[in-house]
Design a protein around this motif. Structure first.
Motif, PDB file in Angstrom:
ATOM      1  N   THR A  45      -3.017  10.045  -0.792  1.00 36.84           N
ATOM      2  CA  THR A  45      -3.192  10.275   0.635  1.00 36.84           C
ATOM      3  C   THR A  45      -3.387   8.943   1.353  1.00 36.84           C
ATOM      4  OG1 THR A  45      -5.563  10.491   0.319  1.00 36.84           O
ATOM      5  CG2 THR A  45      -4.278  12.529   0.327  1.00 36.84           C
ATOM      6  N   HIS A  46      -2.956   8.932   2.601  1.00 35.62           N
ATOM      7  CA  HIS A  46      -3.139   7.735   3.417  1.00 35.62           C
ATOM      8  C   HIS A  46      -4.520   7.813   4.058  1.00 35.62           C
ATOM      9  CE1 HIS A  46      -1.709   4.438   6.071  1.00 35.62           C
ATOM     10  NE2 HIS A  46      -2.692   4.914   6.803  1.00 35.62           N
ATOM     11  N   THR A  47      -5.365   6.835   3.821  1.00 34.74           N
ATOM     12  CA  THR A  47      -6.682   6.869   4.444  1.00 34.74           C
ATOM     13  C   THR A  47      -6.913   5.591   5.256  1.00 34.74           C
ATOM     14  OG1 THR A  47      -7.654   5.992   2.432  1.00 34.74           O
ATOM     15  CG2 THR A  47      -7.778   8.355   2.715  1.00 34.74           C
ATOM     16  N   PRO A  48      -7.499   5.759   6.457  1.00 26.72           N
ATOM     17  CA  PRO A  48      -7.721   4.608   7.335  1.00 26.72           C
ATOM     18  C   PRO A  48      -8.554   3.512   6.666  1.00 26.72           C
ATOM     19  CG  PRO A  48      -8.125   6.665   8.517  1.00 26.72           C
ATOM     20  CD  PRO A  48      -7.906   7.037   7.087  1.00 26.72           C
ATOM     21  N   TYR A  50       0.898  -1.158   0.000  1.00 27.79           N
ATOM     22  CA  TYR A  50       0.000   0.000   0.000  1.00 27.79           C
ATOM     23  C   TYR A  50       0.934   1.204   0.000  1.00 27.79           C
ATOM     24  CZ  TYR A  50      -3.327   3.483   1.897  1.00 27.79           C
ATOM     25  OH  TYR A  50      -4.097   4.602   2.121  1.00 27.79           O
ATOM     26  N   ALA A  51       1.041   1.873  -1.141  1.00 35.19           N
ATOM     27  CA  ALA A  51       2.015   2.953  -1.308  1.00 35.19           C
ATOM     28  C   ALA A  51       1.318   4.305  -1.399  1.00 35.19           C
ATOM     29  CB  ALA A  51       2.847   2.716  -2.566  1.00 35.19           C
ATOM     30  N   TRP A  54      -8.592  -2.074   4.831  1.00 36.24           N
ATOM     31  CA  TRP A  54      -8.866  -3.080   3.785  1.00 36.24           C
ATOM     32  C   TRP A  54      -7.585  -3.855   3.462  1.00 36.24           C
ATOM     33  CZ3 TRP A  54      -7.485  -5.021  -0.839  1.00 36.24           C
ATOM     34  CH2 TRP A  54      -8.425  -5.809  -1.522  1.00 36.24           C
ATOM     35  N   CYS A  55      -6.491  -3.119   3.333  1.00 35.47           N
ATOM     36  CA  CYS A  55      -5.206  -3.752   2.983  1.00 35.47           C
ATOM     37  C   CYS A  55      -4.783  -4.745   4.070  1.00 35.47           C
ATOM     38  CB  CYS A  55      -4.117  -2.704   2.796  1.00 35.47           C
ATOM     39  SG  CYS A  55      -4.389  -1.662   1.355  1.00 35.47           S
ATOM     40  N   ARG A  56      -4.907  -4.343   5.336  1.00 33.13           N
ATOM     41  CA  ARG A  56      -4.524  -5.249   6.432  1.00 33.13           C
ATOM     42  C   ARG A  56      -5.326  -6.538   6.380  1.00 33.13           C
ATOM     43  NH1 ARG A  56      -4.344  -0.725   9.698  1.00 33.13           N
ATOM     44  NH2 ARG A  56      -6.388  -1.189  10.610  1.00 33.13           N
ATOM     45  N   ARG A  57      -6.591  -6.415   6.023  1.00 28.88           N
ATOM     46  CA  ARG A  57      -7.462  -7.598   6.001  1.00 28.88           C
ATOM     47  C   ARG A  57      -7.240  -8.501   4.801  1.00 28.88           C
ATOM     48  NH1 ARG A  57     -12.915  -4.843   7.664  1.00 28.88           N
ATOM     49  NH2 ARG A  57     -12.384  -4.515   9.832  1.00 28.88           N
ATOM     50  N   HIS A  58      -6.874  -7.894   3.672  1.00 24.04           N
ATOM     51  CA  HIS A  58      -6.887  -8.665   2.426  1.00 24.04           C
ATOM     52  C   HIS A  58      -5.516  -8.948   1.833  1.00 24.04           C
ATOM     53  CE1 HIS A  58     -11.004  -7.022   2.614  1.00 24.04           C
ATOM     54  NE2 HIS A  58     -11.347  -8.148   2.012  1.00 24.04           N
ATOM     55  N   ASN A  72       3.629  -1.345   4.052  1.00 23.70           N
ATOM     56  CA  ASN A  72       3.081   0.006   3.944  1.00 23.70           C
ATOM     57  C   ASN A  72       4.200   0.980   3.598  1.00 23.70           C
ATOM     58  OD1 ASN A  72       0.113   0.160   4.826  1.00 23.70           O
ATOM     59  ND2 ASN A  72       1.028  -1.183   6.378  1.00 23.70           N
ATOM     60  N   LEU A  73       4.033   1.711   2.515  1.00 27.85           N
ATOM     61  CA  LEU A  73       5.038   2.690   2.104  1.00 27.85           C
ATOM     62  C   LEU A  73       4.429   4.082   2.150  1.00 27.85           C
ATOM     63  CD1 LEU A  73       6.407   1.102  -1.201  1.00 27.85           C
ATOM     64  CD2 LEU A  73       7.214   0.799   1.143  1.00 27.85           C
TER      65      LEU A  73
END
Ligand code: ADP
Ligand code: MG
Length: 247
Positions: free
Chosen positions: A221-224, A70-71, A229-233, A239-240
């Protein structure tokens, strides 16, 4: 390791995850480190890209090592080439049938990505198509084009519309990379759009059922919501972030 961290700091790169690959010093590194073809590196330089941008320094080696990322990096910082260079390397020679998907929020952006791809793939035979609105009567032709394409660029709406046609058979089982560009916009539309997008992602990922399928997200932008979603899938996620996180 300390030297790596210093180098990342110098370029404003923050990387969080397990065994993060070393950042690139130079595009030429790619030849020795990852066996990237000299012709791809030459093409990158012919595009006028002398030095990798910060997001390219870190995202390219991650993707070349098949790591899901996730960049987040500011607008205009070269995110398009950051995913296209590793995709071009991973695909190598044309085979026919999609092996990379690039999803983005608008048709205009899809065409911008296509233009960048045409420049970067000048020395390759890979074929690419941008999905667009079509009359019903053209849908079968579209199916044929997709079958011949190595890379498909689309909005999620367009792609899912085709996947949902009964008379269309699109095989995405060979897809190796699913790239989500401007992920923040896709995840953060109106609540309705955002929930549609989540369902579309489920459908797309189910269709890209190959065991080696990887996802890479890019965003300004970094959005929660995206981070969650990224952490789950995304297994083994890195994370960059380049510059400061502007949420
Ligand atoms: P982003 O998606 O991060 O907003 P783009 O991928 O659209 O940024 O790139 C912005 C501009 O920078 C484009 O004109 C692109 O050709 C150029 N660019 C990309 N990589 C490099 C590089 N390594 N060196 C110089 N220019 C670059
Ligand atoms: Mg972009």
């Amino acid at each position: 390791l300390e030297e790596q961290n210093r180098f990342r700091n110098e370029h404003g790169i923050k990387a969080v995850g397990r065994h993060v690959p070393a950042a690139l010093r130079d595009f030429t590194d790619l030849v020795q480190r990852y066996n990237v073809s000299q012709s791809l590196v030459d093409t990158v330089k012919e595009c006028g890209y002398e030095e990798p941008t910060p997001v390219q320094r870190q995202a390219v080696p991650c993707m070349l090592e098949d790591r899901q990322i996730y960049a987040c990096a500011p607008t205009g910082s070269g995110k398009t080439a950051a995913f296209l260079i590793p995709v071009l390397h991973a695909l190598g020679a044309p085979q026919g049938g999609p092996r990379a998907l690039v999803l983005c929020p608008t048709r205009e952006l899809a065409h911008q990505i296509h233009r960048e791809l045409l420049r970067l793939s000048a020395a390759s035979e890979l074929r690419c198509t941008v999905l667009r609105n079509l009359k019903e009567s053209k849908i079968k032709e579209r199916e044929t084009t997709i079958r011949k394409s190595d890379i498909v660029i689309s909005t999620p709406n367009r792609l899912c519309y085709l996947l949902n046609q009964d008379n269309v058979n699109i095989n995405l089982s060979k897809v190796k990379w699913v790239i989500i560009d401007e992920a923040d916009k896709l995840f953060e539309g109106s609540p309705e759009q955002a929930s549609d997008f989540r369902q579309q992602m489920e459908q797309v990922l189910a269709a890209c059922a190959g065991r080696q399928r990887r996802v890479a997200m890019f965003s300004a932008t970094h959005t929660p919501a995206v981070a969650r979603w990224c952490r789950r899938h995304m297994r083994g996620l890195i994370n960059l972030t380049v510059g400061h996180r502007n949420t």
